[in-house]
Design an enzyme around this catalytic site. Structure first.
Site, PDB file in Angstrom:
ATOM      1  N   GLY A   1       0.832  -1.208   0.000  1.00 42.02           N
ATOM      2  CA  GLY A   1       0.000   0.000   0.000  1.00 42.02           C
ATOM      3  C   GLY A   1       0.867   1.258   0.000  1.00 42.02           C
ATOM      4  O   GLY A   1       0.699   2.166  -0.824  1.00 42.02           O
ATOM      5  N   HIS A   2       1.833   1.288   0.922  1.00 38.23           N
ATOM      6  CA  HIS A   2       2.767   2.422   0.960  1.00 38.23           C
ATOM      7  C   HIS A   2       3.535   2.523  -0.370  1.00 38.23           C
ATOM      8  O   HIS A   2       3.739   3.611  -0.902  1.00 38.23           O
ATOM      9  CB  HIS A   2       3.797   2.245   2.078  1.00 38.23           C
ATOM     10  CG  HIS A   2       3.231   2.173   3.461  1.00 38.23           C
ATOM     11  ND1 HIS A   2       3.267   1.028   4.213  1.00 38.23           N
ATOM     12  CD2 HIS A   2       2.633   3.115   4.241  1.00 38.23           C
ATOM     13  CE1 HIS A   2       2.723   1.255   5.402  1.00 38.23           C
ATOM     14  NE2 HIS A   2       2.324   2.515   5.442  1.00 38.23           N
TER      15      HIS A   2
HETATM   16  P1  AMP Z   1       0.625   4.834   7.736  1.00 37.84           P
HETATM   17  O1  AMP Z   1       2.028   4.341   7.673  1.00 37.84           O
HETATM   18  O2  AMP Z   1      -0.359   3.790   8.167  1.00 37.84           O
HETATM   19  O3  AMP Z   1       0.480   6.149   8.441  1.00 37.84           O
HETATM   20  O4  AMP Z   1       0.213   5.123   6.218  1.00 37.84           O
HETATM   21  C1  AMP Z   1       0.973   6.003   5.435  1.00 37.84           C
HETATM   22  C2  AMP Z   1       0.216   6.294   4.170  1.00 37.84           C
HETATM   23  O5  AMP Z   1       0.005   5.075   3.451  1.00 37.84           O
HETATM   24  C3  AMP Z   1      -1.175   6.885   4.428  1.00 37.84           C
HETATM   25  O6  AMP Z   1      -1.430   7.905   3.484  1.00 37.84           O
HETATM   26  C4  AMP Z   1      -2.070   5.706   4.247  1.00 37.84           C
HETATM   27  O7  AMP Z   1      -3.383   6.053   3.851  1.00 37.84           O
HETATM   28  C5  AMP Z   1      -1.357   4.968   3.123  1.00 37.84           C
HETATM   29  N1  AMP Z   1      -1.781   3.577   3.096  1.00 37.84           N
HETATM   30  C6  AMP Z   1      -1.809   2.705   4.141  1.00 37.84           C
HETATM   31  N2  AMP Z   1      -2.323   1.517   3.735  1.00 37.84           N
HETATM   32  C7  AMP Z   1      -2.651   1.649   2.429  1.00 37.84           C
HETATM   33  C8  AMP Z   1      -3.235   0.780   1.450  1.00 37.84           C
HETATM   34  N3  AMP Z   1      -3.588  -0.456   1.750  1.00 37.84           N
HETATM   35  N4  AMP Z   1      -3.394   1.260   0.205  1.00 37.84           N
HETATM   36  C9  AMP Z   1      -3.034   2.529  -0.117  1.00 37.84           C
HETATM   37  N5  AMP Z   1      -2.481   3.395   0.768  1.00 37.84           N
HETATM   38  C10 AMP Z   1      -2.299   2.969   2.015  1.00 37.84           C
END
Ligand code: AMP
Length: 280
Positions: free
Chosen positions: A37-38
């Protein structure tokens, strides 16, 4: 070669120098424990921009007192290895003191889209998010920042903050990346036991059901009940399941774009997901 930077002033200087040289800078803020996702955000940023910065910082102020800050996965070495395989220029990994210097006394409080849903269930969460994102935008003065639609409410909060405080950065929202059974990828999925992992698929099933009923012009209240039922049947403890205006997250108006939002717990692990619904 990717450069790992810890110091905010050094980070800012690099970005400003690159901008002066006419390069377009993309920024992907994360809390690490990177997954596909990231990486999809990183790819989009690399596609759109000349240089990409990925930040890794587990932000204490967005966790509640009884949440998982202490046990949140921290995998900086593995994250760096993953990022080194990509076309990115800098990894920004500030420490806690750099982000919240002693005597720190300022918070960014967003109302509107920050109030319902996650805002109610996790008081202070979006204040922590808005505060750290604004700080990061100061340290990484990029042209564009990339966020995942997975955290739909967060994208609305960040956009509101950027607009209200006239922050000169473009917010790009990228699609949610999913496991093969549809579960939205999340660093927190690592907490799930095998049986909870099986339950977790209820979230995407619930959104599928919501979309089917929406397309069949079923009344919103009825759809929300069906969503809840799908979650409960799989043993998910429901925090909310709702269909609202996709921008303001307030009740639907006839002209609204709609989003279905869902959150619940499988065991101790909190999961969220959402789906934008077509015009009807
Ligand atoms: P986090 O590390 O959880 O703060 O996420 C960092 C970024 O990655 C944020 O903008 C999240 O929305 C994005 N993100 C997390 N999981 C996903 C996913 N499965 N698909 C797309 N973007 C994601």
């Amino acid at each position: 070669m990717v450069e790992l930077i810890h110091d905010p002033a050094a980070m800012r200087e690099r970005v400003l120098a690159a901008r002066m040289a006419g390069r377009r800078i993309g920024f992907v803020p994360t809390m690490g424990a990177l997954h596909a996702g990231h990486m999809s955000l990183v790819e989009q940023a690399a596609h759109d921009c000349d240089d990409v910065v990925v930040s890794i910082f587990v932000n204490p102020t967005q966790f509640g007192p009884h949440e998982d800050f202490e046990r949140y996965p921290r995998t900086l070495e593995a994250d760096c290895r993953l990022l080194e395989a990509q076309r990115i220029r800098w990894i920004f990994a500030p420490d806690r003191v750099a982000m919240y210097p002693p005597g720190d006394a300022t918070r960014v409080v967003v109302a509107g889209p920050a109030e319902p849903f996650e805002g109610t269930i996790r008081p202070g969460h979006f204040t922590g998010v808005a505060t750290v994102v604004l700080k990061l935008f100061q340290m990484v003065p990029a042209h564009a920042a990339y966020f995942g639609a997975k955290d739909w409410q967060q994208t609305r909060v960040v956009m509101q903050m950027v607009r209200d405080l006239a922050v000169p950065i473009r917010i790009v929202v990228c699609p949610t990346i999913r496991e093969s059974d549809g579960l939205a990828m999340s660093s927190r999925n690592a907490y799930l036991s095998a049986s909870e992992r099986a339950q977790a698929v209820a979230l995407v099933q619930c959104l599928g059901r919501a979309e089917d009923l929406w397309r069949a012009a079923v009344d919103v209240t009825e759809i929300e009940l069906a969503m809840q039922e799908t979650l409960k049947r799989q043993g998910i403890a429901v925090d909310y399941s709702a269909i609202v205006d996709a921008e303001s997250l307030t009740p639907l108006r006839p002209t609204s774009d709609a989003v279905a939002l869902v959150a619940g717990r499988a065991g101790m692990t909190r999961l969220i997901d959402n789906r934008l619904l077509p015009a009807r």
